[in-house]
Design a protein around this motif. Structure first.
Motif, PDB file in Angstrom:
ATOM      1  N   PHE A  76       0.978  -1.171   0.164  1.00 23.23           N
ATOM      2  CA  PHE A  76      -0.069  -0.229   0.086  1.00 23.23           C
ATOM      3  C   PHE A  76       0.886   1.343  -0.100  1.00 23.23           C
ATOM      4  O   PHE A  76       0.725   2.193  -0.642  1.00 23.23           O
ATOM      5  N   ILE A  77       1.708   1.379   1.047  1.00 27.74           N
ATOM      6  CA  ILE A  77       2.763   2.490   1.130  1.00 27.74           C
ATOM      7  C   ILE A  77       3.361   2.606  -0.310  1.00 27.74           C
ATOM      8  O   ILE A  77       3.545   3.711  -0.882  1.00 27.74           O
ATOM      9  N   ILE A  78       4.111   1.645  -0.864  1.00 28.84           N
ATOM     10  CA  ILE A  78       4.743   1.585  -2.331  1.00 28.84           C
ATOM     11  C   ILE A  78       3.873   2.131  -3.377  1.00 28.84           C
ATOM     12  O   ILE A  78       4.352   3.140  -4.040  1.00 28.84           O
ATOM     13  N   ALA A  79       2.574   1.633  -3.291  1.00 22.83           N
ATOM     14  CA  ALA A  79       1.710   1.926  -4.537  1.00 22.83           C
ATOM     15  C   ALA A  79       1.208   3.412  -4.134  1.00 22.83           C
ATOM     16  O   ALA A  79       1.200   4.281  -5.238  1.00 22.83           O
ATOM     17  N   PHE A  80       1.147   3.966  -3.173  1.00 18.86           N
ATOM     18  CA  PHE A  80       0.537   5.356  -2.928  1.00 18.86           C
ATOM     19  C   PHE A  80       1.500   6.230  -3.241  1.00 18.86           C
ATOM     20  O   PHE A  80       1.373   7.203  -3.941  1.00 18.86           O
ATOM     21  N   ILE A  81       2.540   6.056  -2.754  1.00 22.21           N
ATOM     22  CA  ILE A  81       3.538   7.101  -3.139  1.00 22.21           C
ATOM     23  C   ILE A  81       3.997   7.119  -4.612  1.00 22.21           C
ATOM     24  O   ILE A  81       4.159   8.233  -5.353  1.00 22.21           O
ATOM     25  N   SER A  82       3.947   5.918  -5.284  1.00 20.00           N
ATOM     26  CA  SER A  82       3.975   5.721  -6.726  1.00 20.00           C
ATOM     27  C   SER A  82       3.013   6.533  -7.474  1.00 20.00           C
ATOM     28  O   SER A  82       3.322   7.351  -8.395  1.00 20.00           O
ATOM     29  N   PHE A  83       1.742   6.399  -7.051  1.00 18.72           N
ATOM     30  CA  PHE A  83       0.842   6.994  -7.724  1.00 18.72           C
ATOM     31  C   PHE A  83       0.836   8.472  -7.367  1.00 18.72           C
ATOM     32  O   PHE A  83       0.690   9.197  -8.597  1.00 18.72           O
TER      33      PHE A  83
END
Length: 453
Positions: A27-34
């Motif tokens: 979740f953290i990686i995806a949120f920062i990436s988005f």
């Protein structure tokens, strides 16, 4: 007290397990990436639009700031951050200040349902209702457009806001109908009669398990999870085109940029904005370009699928190969998205702005009947072929051939309709010119006759 302490310890342990779990890390990686993708994508697309339009129109684009002008957009962003936030004294202050956030927030939120790779996606229930969630988010920015036009206390801003709202609402309906065909295809391929609106599952449906050379490592690497002949673009090319056209109108891009009209020489609903609030509208426009392109890639072009992704991310592969497969998937996905964004810029550099009557006639008289007809035609072809006991592969081939024929007919009808409506709109002016020329003929004849004498 002991019960309370036990419950607190239990809650603490559960919270610890959640925070340090793979799902939370995902979740953290995806949120920062988005979030980072939206911000950086706007900067990249603004610079790309300047460069590409300069190349297409045979002129020089940004060349001074940074090597080859690559830092021009960054310099513009810093300038907008430092500019004073000026607004008129008679504006509706609360709505005026809130409108840019209402316009930009759905753009960032819509990325929650777009998987960048097999791993890089937000886990949760929102992903299972991907298309519905995306349609809901794409409808909220209409509120920001109306709020900005109304609160500016400027008649030109109000006109631009109303134009933008009417345009976006009108093209929302064919945009949604163009996606129904994709859901129908998923229900047919699932062999259960129940389709899927999950973007992840739609990508999986476009990754066929029928590839040549099963068991041969080279062909498994190339084709496993990557079968372009299973992409829904080849089965529903007309709906892909209509979705993309509606995306152009939803983002208020040329040739549908009526909120910014030449007759008023103003910027439409954001005329009264300056500084960072104006930049939020500008960033939202390019963010919408990215979202429309990302959804088109996900639903019609296989998403992150490409050579090597399915093979490297298969269960049982080592972590290093899994990581490489996900990086490949991200690269494929972003490449497809920016290719469609290039088409956005290409269209702006090529086509003139439509008139208001052409814009509304196009959606209500052409796009909506065509999308409704596609839904009926898809169901009819499936019912006929399934009654003969033919497999789904035959249905996909027949539907694809029929859709490509309809695509050619659609382009022919649009070209003729454009010429007809243009001539109809120009008829009064042409008639007036003919009458003026006819009224001058006797005088010219008299002048010519006196000269001959």
């Amino acid at each position: 007290m002991r019960i309370v302490s036990v419950m607190a310890a239990d809650i603490g342990s559960q919270l610890f397990n959640v925070i340090f779990s793979w799902s939370f890390l995902q979740f953290i990686i995806a949120f920062i990436s988005f979030f980072g993708f939206v911000l950086t994508s706007g900067l990249i697309l603004i610079l790309a639009e300047r460069k590409i339009m300069g190349w297409m129109q045979d002129r020089v684009g940004p060349i001074h700031t940074g090597p080859w002008g690559l830092l021009q957009t960054l310099a513009d962003g810093i300038k907008l951050l430092l500019k004073e936030d000026i607004h008129a004294s008679l504006t509706d202050r609360s709505l005026f200040l809130l409108a840019p956030s209402v316009f930009l927030a759905p753009v960032i939120a819509a990325l929650a349902v777009i998987p960048f790779s097999p791993y890089l996606q937000l886990p949760g229930t929102a992903l299972a209702t991907g298309i519905v969630y995306y349609v809901a988010m794409s409808s909220i920015d209409i509120v920001g457009v109306v709020m900005s036009g109304w609160s500016s206390n400027n008649k030109y801003s109000l006109i631009g806001g109303l134009r933008g709202a009417a345009q976006m609402i009108s093209y929302e309906l064919p945009l949604v109908l163009s996606l129904v065909g994709v859901v129908m295809l998923t229900s047919i391929l699932a062999n259960s009669g129940i389709g899927s609106i999950s973007t992840q599952q739609i990508i999986n449906f476009q990754s066929s398990s029928l590839w040549p050379g099963k068991g041969i490592p080279f062909w498994d690497f190339i084709f496993q999870g990557f079968t372009p002949w299973a992409w829904f673009f080849l089965v529903q090319p007309l709906m892909c085109l209509i979705y993309y056209v509606c995306g152009l109108a939803e983002t208020n891009r040329a040739p549908f940029d009526l909120p910014e009209a030449e007759s008023e020489l103003v910027a439409g609903y954001l005329t009264e904005y300056s500084g960072m609030r104006w930049a939020m509208f500008y960033l939202g426009e390019y963010g919408n370009m990215t979202i429309v392109s990302a959804i088109a890639v996900t639903l019609f072009l296989g998403g992150w699928s490409g050579p090597g992704v399915g093979f490297l991310t298969a269960p049982g592969m080592a972590f290093g190969w899994q990581l490489l497969g996900n990086l490949l998937g991200i690269g494929y996905f972003i490449t497809k998205v920016y290719l469609l964004c290039f088409v956005f810029i290409w269209v702006r550099s090529t086509l003139p702005r439509l008139r208001a009557d052409q814009l509304m006639q196009f959606t209500w008289l052409i796009l909506i009947p065509v999308t409704l007809g596609n839904i009926l035609l898809t169901a009819l072809i499936y019912l006929i072929l399934s009654s003969f006991g033919l497999p789904n592969l035959v249905f996909l081939i027949v539907l694809g051939v029929v859709n490509f024929i309809l695509l050619g007919g659609f382009i022919l009808v649009i070209s003729r309709a454009t010429v007809a409506t243009t001539r109809h709109a120009r008829a009064p002016a042409m008639l007036a010119q003919r009458r003026a020329a006819a009224a001058q003929l006797p005088e010219r004849a008299g002048v010519a006759g006196s000269g001959q004498k």
